[in-house]
Design a protein around this motif. Structure first.
Motif, mmCIF file in Angstrom:
data_model
loop_
_atom_site.group_PDB
_atom_site.id
_atom_site.type_symbol
_atom_site.label_atom_id
_atom_site.label_comp_id
_atom_site.label_asym_id
_atom_site.label_seq_id
_atom_site.Cartn_x
_atom_site.Cartn_y
_atom_site.Cartn_z
ATOM 1 N N SER A 144 43.295 101.904 10.820
ATOM 2 C CA SER A 144 44.568 101.874 10.094
ATOM 3 C C SER A 144 45.452 103.064 10.432
ATOM 4 O O SER A 144 44.972 104.183 10.657
ATOM 5 C CB SER A 144 44.307 101.855 8.582
ATOM 6 O OG SER A 144 45.525 101.813 7.858
ATOM 7 N N SER A 145 46.749 102.813 10.402
ATOM 8 C CA SER A 145 47.745 103.878 10.542
ATOM 9 C C SER A 145 48.007 104.580 9.222
ATOM 10 O O SER A 145 48.689 105.613 9.210
ATOM 11 C CB SER A 145 49.067 103.285 11.049
ATOM 12 O OG SER A 145 49.614 102.393 10.094
ATOM 13 N N GLY A 146 47.476 104.036 8.106
ATOM 14 C CA GLY A 146 48.025 104.465 6.829
ATOM 15 C C GLY A 146 49.441 103.911 6.718
ATOM 16 O O GLY A 146 49.733 102.818 7.233
ATOM 17 N N PHE A 147 50.329 104.658 6.092
ATOM 18 C CA PHE A 147 51.709 104.176 5.940
ATOM 19 C C PHE A 147 52.596 104.774 7.020
ATOM 20 O O PHE A 147 52.421 105.915 7.447
ATOM 21 C CB PHE A 147 52.228 104.488 4.538
ATOM 22 C CG PHE A 147 51.664 103.551 3.516
ATOM 23 C CD1 PHE A 147 52.382 102.440 3.092
ATOM 24 C CD2 PHE A 147 50.385 103.729 3.014
ATOM 25 C CE1 PHE A 147 51.850 101.551 2.178
ATOM 26 C CE2 PHE A 147 49.839 102.846 2.099
ATOM 27 C CZ PHE A 147 50.568 101.749 1.678
ATOM 28 N N GLY A 148 53.561 103.978 7.475
ATOM 29 C CA GLY A 148 54.432 104.379 8.556
ATOM 30 C C GLY A 148 55.505 105.351 8.097
ATOM 31 O O GLY A 148 55.954 105.318 6.943
ATOM 32 N N ILE A 149 55.927 106.182 9.019
ATOM 33 C CA ILE A 149 57.009 107.124 8.745
ATOM 34 C C ILE A 149 58.329 106.370 8.761
ATOM 35 O O ILE A 149 58.688 105.725 9.751
ATOM 36 C CB ILE A 149 56.994 108.273 9.763
ATOM 37 C CG1 ILE A 149 55.710 109.098 9.597
ATOM 38 C CG2 ILE A 149 58.227 109.151 9.631
ATOM 39 C CD1 ILE A 149 55.537 110.214 10.604
ATOM 40 N N THR A 150 59.052 106.443 7.648
ATOM 41 C CA THR A 150 60.298 105.700 7.458
ATOM 42 C C THR A 150 61.142 106.434 6.430
ATOM 43 O O THR A 150 60.603 107.202 5.626
ATOM 44 C CB THR A 150 59.983 104.255 6.984
ATOM 45 O OG1 THR A 150 61.136 103.429 7.096
ATOM 46 C CG2 THR A 150 59.486 104.216 5.560
ATOM 47 N N PRO A 151 62.455 106.251 6.422
ATOM 48 C CA PRO A 151 63.266 106.904 5.396
ATOM 49 C C PRO A 151 63.057 106.249 4.029
ATOM 50 O O PRO A 151 62.616 105.093 3.940
ATOM 51 C CB PRO A 151 64.710 106.685 5.874
ATOM 52 C CG PRO A 151 64.601 106.230 7.288
ATOM 53 C CD PRO A 151 63.278 105.552 7.414
ATOM 54 N N PRO A 152 63.373 106.944 2.936
ATOM 55 C CA PRO A 152 63.355 106.304 1.619
ATOM 56 C C PRO A 152 64.257 105.073 1.631
ATOM 57 O O PRO A 152 65.401 105.129 2.100
ATOM 58 C CB PRO A 152 63.896 107.392 0.690
ATOM 59 C CG PRO A 152 63.629 108.675 1.410
ATOM 60 C CD PRO A 152 63.756 108.362 2.869
ATOM 61 N N GLY A 153 63.736 103.948 1.148
ATOM 62 C CA GLY A 153 64.501 102.704 1.143
ATOM 63 C C GLY A 153 64.535 101.993 2.469
ATOM 64 O O GLY A 153 65.150 100.930 2.599
ATOM 65 N N GLY A 154 63.846 102.549 3.483
ATOM 66 C CA GLY A 154 63.817 101.912 4.793
ATOM 67 C C GLY A 154 62.788 100.805 4.862
ATOM 68 O O GLY A 154 62.040 100.542 3.906
ATOM 69 N N HIS A 155 62.719 100.152 6.011
ATOM 70 C CA HIS A 155 61.744 99.085 6.223
ATOM 71 C C HIS A 155 60.331 99.631 5.953
ATOM 72 O O HIS A 155 60.020 100.765 6.327
ATOM 73 C CB HIS A 155 61.843 98.569 7.656
ATOM 74 C CG HIS A 155 60.869 97.495 7.972
ATOM 75 N ND1 HIS A 155 61.083 96.186 7.616
ATOM 76 C CD2 HIS A 155 59.651 97.529 8.580
ATOM 77 C CE1 HIS A 155 60.052 95.465 8.001
ATOM 78 N NE2 HIS A 155 59.167 96.250 8.589
ATOM 79 N N PRO A 156 59.483 98.863 5.220
ATOM 80 C CA PRO A 156 59.580 97.444 4.900
ATOM 81 C C PRO A 156 59.984 97.137 3.463
ATOM 82 O O PRO A 156 59.699 96.051 2.956
ATOM 83 C CB PRO A 156 58.155 96.959 5.148
ATOM 84 C CG PRO A 156 57.319 98.114 4.673
ATOM 85 C CD PRO A 156 58.093 99.358 5.036
ATOM 86 N N SER A 157 60.631 98.070 2.782
ATOM 87 C CA SER A 157 60.910 97.876 1.353
ATOM 88 C C SER A 157 61.753 96.637 1.090
ATOM 89 O O SER A 157 61.646 96.021 0.026
ATOM 90 C CB SER A 157 61.614 99.108 0.786
ATOM 91 O OG SER A 157 62.865 99.308 1.433
ATOM 92 N N GLU A 158 62.572 96.224 2.069
ATOM 93 C CA GLU A 158 63.481 95.096 1.844
ATOM 94 C C GLU A 158 62.766 93.757 1.802
ATOM 95 O O GLU A 158 63.343 92.754 1.337
ATOM 96 C CB GLU A 158 64.552 95.070 2.936
ATOM 97 C CG GLU A 158 64.152 94.420 4.253
ATOM 98 C CD GLU A 158 63.182 95.263 5.092
ATOM 99 O OE1 GLU A 158 62.716 94.755 6.130
ATOM 100 O OE2 GLU A 158 62.894 96.419 4.719
#
Length: 420
Positions: free
Chosen positions: A103-117
């Motif tokens: 597993s990667s764990g969780f991906g680095i993304t901005p707050p509100g970025g993919h995959p939240s949508e």
């Protein structure tokens, strides 16, 4: 316990061998082509082909889904967003009723970025509060690292946290939401991506990126990414982007089944196959018959042409599905079954059946540093799939499951029930 699989066609992860016998002892392959010892259990595989256990190089999973995958001959799943990191899977490593996982764990993304949508605001993953956890579920542990980053400094600071908490590789989300029908999502900028990738490399970590557009793909390649967890689908490939990816040495996990689902193509044809329907519970059948449907303007023809162009340019292609949970709005996919669908799509794109099989065995094992699997050779894990027929000439024969072994233990292939 010793097992001898005899009278079998052997695809060893790279090619078909002249040998017709494989010997197992405990969790390891001990010999290929030798005479069976007198005390071995004999498995006569006349008319069948033995493959290394298949590897799905892009999933989001849990113990129930790992069990489902295993019954389709998928002996390893590579999680690209989730909680099955190194410190959270002790209960799975020696459990031969489920596929192995990284597993990667969780991906680095901005707050509100993919995959939240992708998820409704009231969506709650997993069972409702107070529900009995499924067999094999681990006790609740500390919360995972949620690496929300908007600056290079933040991305750099999160990388060692992900390493420390057991991520096997580091994932970066590079997505503005345009393919998912949510244009304008917060997205990592080039400087933040560059800094995060460089820091991950400094820690000796493989890096992968979520990229669904050509522009995002270019950003990831320019940052020095090790692999692309998706294939762009916003427009046809160009010679420039194919050359850029090939020159970088990055691998690509096209997830054609996911791109097809984004376009609105369901997995209904796969679901109609009795070899699939007999093994999938009702919730996964419903999910497989649905689709994401966020990008109807996409072209499957273009996606397949891009796969072929990358392959012809020497890019390593890996089988992955992006299968996650049994919900229709994440449809068109199912753990285990969709690996076989992806193999069929790769052949449709123009790879030979042998090249497609490499993409689900030796190639992902090599690119993810899983040196103990992905091939049939002495000393390696006895993760094996035995199928009737010859998938090296007819790829759909991978679904003709006769037997599966995980670490030398033969897996019960009875139908999964709807109790999850």
């Amino acid at each position: 316990m010793k097992t001898a699989i005899i009278n079998v066609r052997i695809f060893d992860g790279t090619a078909v061998l002249d040998a017709t016998t494989v010997l197992l002892d405990g969790d390891r392959i001990t010999a290929v082509g030798s005479e069976p010892p007198a005390d071995a259990t004999i498995v006569d595989a006349t008319g069948a082909t033995l493959l290394p256990g298949l590897i799905d190089a892009h999933v989001h999973t849990n113990p129930a889904n790992l069990a489902l995958a295993l019954r389709f001959g998928v002996t390893t799943e590579l999680e690209m967003q989730g909680t099955n990191t190194r410190h959270n899977r002790a209960h799975l490593i020696e459990n031969d009723t489920v596929a192995d996982v990284r597993s990667s764990g969780f991906g680095i993304t901005p707050p509100g970025g993919h995959p939240s949508e992708l998820f409704p605001k009231d969506f709650r993953p997993g069972p409702p509060p107070g529900a009995t956890p499924p067999p094999g579920a681990r006790p609740a542990g500390p919360p995972p690292v949620m690496p929300f980053s908007t600056t290079p400094e933040e991305a750099v600071a999160f990388v060692p946290q992900l390493v420390e908490t057991g991520s096997d590789y580091i994932k970066f989300m590079v997505d503005d939401g345009s393919v998912e029908g949510h244009p304008g999502l917060p997205m990592l900028d080039q400087a933040t991506l560059d800094a995060g990738v460089a820091e991950a490399k400094r820690h000796g970590m493989l890096t992968v990126a979520h990229t669904l557009t050509i522009d995002a793909t270019r950003m990831a390649i320019e940052a020095g990414i090790g692999g692309l967890a998706h294939l762009f689908m916003d427009r046809p490939h160009t010679d420039e982007i194919i050359t850029l990816v090939a020159a970088s040495g990055a691998f690509v996990v096209p997830c054609v089944v996911l791109n097809a689902s984004m376009i609105g193509i369901t997995g209904g044809e796969l679901a109609d196959d009795p070899r699939v329907a007999s093994r999938l519970p009702d919730d996964w059948m419903t999910t497989l018959r649905s689709s994401f449907g966020h990008y109807p303007q996409g072209s499957l023809t273009d996606v397949l042409a891009s796969v072929k162009a990358l392959h012809d340019a020497g890019v390593d292609i890996l089988v992955g599905t992006d299968a996650s949970v049994a919900l229709p709005f994440l449809g068109g996919l199912a753990h285990g079954a969709s690996v076989h669908h992806e193999l069929q799509y790769l052949v449709q794109a123009g790879l030979t059946p042998v090249e497609a099989l490499r993409a689900a065995t030796s190639v992902p094992a090599h690119r993810f540093g899983l040196d103990d699997r992905g091939r049939i050779a002495p000393g390696l894990r006895a993760d094996l799939l035995l199928v009737d027929g010859d998938p090296t000439t007819l790829i759909s024969d991978t679904l003709n499951t006769r037997a599966v072994w995980r670490r030398g233990t033969r897996v019960a292939l009875d139908r999964i029930t709807t109790e999850r």
